[in-house]
Write an enzyme that holds these catalytic residues in place. Structure first.
Site, mmCIF file in Angstrom:
data_model
loop_
_atom_site.group_PDB
_atom_site.id
_atom_site.type_symbol
_atom_site.label_atom_id
_atom_site.label_comp_id
_atom_site.label_asym_id
_atom_site.label_seq_id
_atom_site.Cartn_x
_atom_site.Cartn_y
_atom_site.Cartn_z
ATOM 1 N N ASP A 1 0.834 -1.202 0.000
ATOM 2 C CA ASP A 1 0.000 0.000 0.000
ATOM 3 C C ASP A 1 0.868 1.251 0.000
ATOM 4 O OD1 ASP A 1 -2.340 1.483 0.047
ATOM 5 O OD2 ASP A 1 -3.197 0.395 1.747
ATOM 6 N N ASP B 1 -10.584 1.806 -3.662
ATOM 7 C CA ASP B 1 -11.209 1.517 -2.370
ATOM 8 C C ASP B 1 -12.720 1.487 -2.500
ATOM 9 O OD1 ASP B 1 -9.017 1.127 -0.801
ATOM 10 O OD2 ASP B 1 -8.902 3.180 -0.056
HETATM 11 C C1 GLA Z 1 -5.835 1.977 1.987
HETATM 12 C C2 GLA Z 1 -6.186 0.770 1.151
HETATM 13 C C3 GLA Z 1 -7.236 -0.039 1.833
HETATM 14 C C4 GLA Z 1 -6.740 -0.473 3.192
HETATM 15 C C5 GLA Z 1 -6.333 0.736 4.014
HETATM 16 C C6 GLA Z 1 -5.664 0.342 5.301
HETATM 17 O O1 GLA Z 1 -6.887 2.871 2.034
HETATM 18 O O2 GLA Z 1 -6.597 1.156 -0.132
HETATM 19 O O3 GLA Z 1 -7.576 -1.167 1.060
HETATM 20 O O4 GLA Z 1 -5.650 -1.354 3.026
HETATM 21 O O5 GLA Z 1 -5.431 1.569 3.293
HETATM 22 O O6 GLA Z 1 -5.239 1.417 6.033
#
Ligand code: GLA
Length: 738
Positions: free
Chosen positions: A488, A558
């Site tokens: 990430d 997301d």
């Molecule tokens: C980002 C990612 C999510 C999740 C969060 C965790 O927003 O896109 O899928 O992993 O971080 O903090």
């Protein structure tokens, strides 16, 4: 090396790059400038004289000019320059701008030499398309030089035998005796020669968090039109891709010219339409904040740009990018493997989990057919909230008192493999790493450090920082059978400066940082060659070809709401293959937009990518569990279509209240067709979806309803009858040749 890919004719050379259905032609002007002459439908190199005549470019009023050897004026602002330079009489945006030791800026480049290399050499430290043997491609290198400074610019073009694309890159070498500074070093420029700018559209993929890659299309206008990221990453806001399309071009017809930059940092791309209505297209690293010192003997490598011409509309363009990117950009064993159906705990628990709760989710996931369990954010350091512990990659024993290995074993006992979330480029102020090394983040000395999501960005231009994170990740990944990581990256860069670089090299920080990210990915994959890495950046904020080289799949957004995903996946699919798009089924009401859709529609939409889940299956009732298990079984049965199928977009969710697409195997034997309606209107006329890629003279059965059977030519020419069900309703057909 296939002899037919590159032809060079004449003593004042003309270069013909010949891919399957297109040609790219350049020529050396007698005055020395390398000129762009054609990119588009295929032409024969026997047309040498016709092309050579194009170089006789007449003077126009007020043109800048130099005198050539015959005393004739050569108009510098009209030459279709292949790699235009700044401040020497070409007034359109340059591809390169250089500051010399005396403070003057600009130079003029003249053709010096060329050579043809079998195959495709790699780019040091940078991701790129590749070949597996020299028969797959040929590469042309053309050296241009500025004589006074002795700086050489080497343009590289790869033509592929099996892909209708051209990969361009540039390297710049200071063979002189004095340092210079590159202020701009783009990867590609194309001067479109004719005056048809106003019948061309620019297509690009802007967006934001949870609304990535919403395709936009605008007619070109006079002047400059750019997409750009100054965020330090490729970004949600502008994907490093744009296309020029003839104004009537649709999915199956019309000319389209695609520019895709294989890079994950600051970028710029776009068009200048000049006073003669000629478009110049450019793509590369964004020059803002960029200043690369070239000491004598040093070389700078600009990232690769992949250019695709399609005479078969946007669909043709996409399918060329898809095949090239899934076969010769993505690399490693996962390129050719079917991807596991995964379940991720983030939306099911956020930070509130225990070992038992995770195991219970995994047990539920096993029952519906999942194959991989992914533990998301919150498992490390003192991570109980988003403002702490990034950079401390050791197990959070408060939450997992028995350690990671115990959890992994229990998950494995349910038949699922295990994956883990990391955010390697980040550090929280509340962390041991930051306490120990406060100068390891990007910052300006003595000034406040801008936070985002309560975190700072590690300075990956420093090898010791990358070494530290590699050592921490290696220790975790080798401590248990971890088969997958989610990589990430949840904030954009500010105060881009490095405590380790001298003042005259601060402008290198942003690019060196990205090189550090790539270096860490390289090292991890060298150490753990079987590791599957899924890219992520606040959802799909770094969905670019650079990351795809290392991470065969990327979390698309997301926003996992099925209706939002129609546009996000449609836009993403313009360049990126379905098998690279993480697509998960989540709970309702959806956590991002609060919409409720049926489980069926959520599954149907997720079946268009790498299928998975973001929910706790234990919250589903019996009927839902049975349905989701059946659809997961279908996802596993049809995932070869996602891996190898050709994508055809059949209805556009940006232009209508519905979306439809199909994935069809190249031999036409199987297809998965999906139709989703967003809003039902009364008295809507009936609809037929004309399918693509099937064989006309055979029959197809719908495996999901074997009573349904059609002839191929009926499906191709008359169409699959569609019934509208309800708002957010979807229908799926799995067609197999009988
Ligand atoms: C980002 C990612 C999510 C999740 C969060 C965790 O927003 O896109 O899928 O992993 O971080 O903090």
């Amino acid at each position: 090396m296939p002899a037919s890919l590159i032809h060079i004719t004449g003593s004042q050379p003309l270069f013909f790059l010949q891919s399957a259905a297109s040609s790219y032609v350049m020529g050396v002007h007698p005055q020395g400038t390398l000129c762009h002459l054609h990119w588009g439908p295929k032409v024969s190199d026997t047309a040498h004289d016709d092309f050579a005549a194009l170089l006789d470019i007449p003077q126009r009023p007020f043109s800048t000019a130099v005198l050539n050897a015959e005393g004739k004026h050569v108009p510098l602002d009209i030459l279709p320059c292949e790699y235009p330079t700044a401040n020497t009489g070409d007034f359109a945006p340059p591809a390169i701008d250089i500051e010399h030791a005396d403070g003057t800026r600009g130079f003029r480049l003249a053709y010096e030499s060329h050579r043809v290399i079998p195959g495709k050499p790699s780019l040091p430290g940078l991701p790129a398309t590749y070949v597996e043997n020299d028969n797959e491609a040929a590469t042309l290198e053309i050296t241009l030089r500025d004589t006074p400074s002795n700086i050489a610019v080497i343009l590289r073009y790869t033509v592929f035998a099996n892909h209708d694309a051209i990969a361009r890159s540039v390297r710049i070498t200071n063979a002189g005796t004095q340092s210079a500074t590159l202020r701009r070093a783009l990867s590609a420029a194309i001067d479109f020669p004719d005056a048809s700018a106003h019948s061309l559209d620019m297509i690009h993929l802007p967006g934001s968090w949870a609304r990535e890659r919403w395709l936009e299309r605008q007619p070109l206008h006079s002047g400059e039109q750019w997409i750009a990221s100054r965020r330090g990453v490729s970004s949600h806001q502008h994907n490093p891709f744009f296309a020029l399309a003839s104004s009537g071009a649709g999915e199956d017809h019309g000319e389209v010219f695609g520019f895709s930059l294989v890079y994950s940092g600051n970028h710029v791309g776009g068009i200048d339409v000049d006073q003669y209505a000629r478009p110049r297209a450019l793509t590369g690293i964004h020059p803002d904040g960029f200043a690369w010192r070239l000491a004598p003997g040093e070389t700078f490598h600009a990232p690769e740009a992949v250019l695709v011409y399609s005479s078969r509309g946007l669909g043709g363009l996409s399918r060329t990018y898809h095949r090239l990117y899934r076969e010769r950009l993505v690399r490693g064993p996962w390129r050719d493997r079917e991807r596991p159906v995964l379940i991720n705990n983030w939306e099911a628990t956020y930070f509130e989990f225990t070992e038992d709760k995770l195991v219970a989710i995994a047990a539920g996931a096993a029952k519906i057919g999942c194959e991989l369990f992914v533990l998301d954010d919150g498992w490390f350091g003192h991570r109980t909230a988003p403002d702490r512990a990034l950079g401390d990659w050791t197990t959070n024993t408060g939450k997992l008192p028995n350690g990671l290995l115990s959890l992994v074993k229990r998950i494995n006992d349910h038949g699922l493999s295990f994956g883990l979330w990391f955010e390697p480029e980040m550090v929280s102020v509340k962390s041991t790493l930051y306490e120990t090394h406060p100068d390891w983040c990007l910052h300006f000395p003595g000034r406040p450090r801008t936070e985002s999501r309560s975190q700072l960005v590690l300075d990956f231009s420093r090898p010791e920082v990358v070494d530290n994170i590699f050592a921490q990740m290696e220790a975790v990944i080798s401590s248990a059978p971890i088969r997958y990581i989610k990589w990430d990256m949840n904030r954009h860069l500010a105060e881009i400066a490095s405590a380790a670089l001298p003042p005259e090299r601060q402008g290198e920080t942003a690019h060196r940082h990205i090189l550090g990210v790539y270096a860490l990915l390289e090292r991890l994959l060298a150490r753990f060659p079987d590791l599957l890495i899924e890219g992520c950046s606040g959802g799909g904020g770094r969905f670019d070809p650079g990351m795809l080289h290392y991470t065969p799949q990327i979390w698309t957004s997301d926003n996992s709401d099925a209706i939002s995903r129609l546009r996000i996946q449609h836009g993403t699919s313009l360049v990126y293959p379905p098998c690279t798009m993480g697509a998960h089924v989540s709970a309702v009401p959806n956590h991002q937009v609060r919409r409720t859709t049926t489980l069926r529609t959520r599954c149907h939409v997720a079946l268009a990518g790498v299928f998975g889940f973001e929910l706790d299956p234990n919250t589903l009732g019996e009927a839902d569990l049975a349905e989701v298990a059946a659809l997961t079984a279908l996802a596993r049965k049809t995932r070869h279509l996602v891996r190898h199928g050709d994508l055809h977009r059949l209805a556009d969710p940006f232009a209508s209240d519905e979306a439809a697409w199909m994935l069809v195997l190249p031999d036409g034997s199987e297809a998965l067709v999906t139709h989703v309606v967003t809003v039902i209107h009364a008295n809507r006329p009936g609809k037929r979806l004309r399918l693509r890629g099937l064989t006309p003279d055979t029959s197809y059965r719908n495996e999901l309803n074997p009573a349904e059977q059609w002839r191929g030519d009926f499906l191709l020419n008359v169409g699959l009858p569609v019934k509208y069900e309800a708002d957010f309703g979807s229908v799926l057909w799995y067609l197999r040749r009988v």
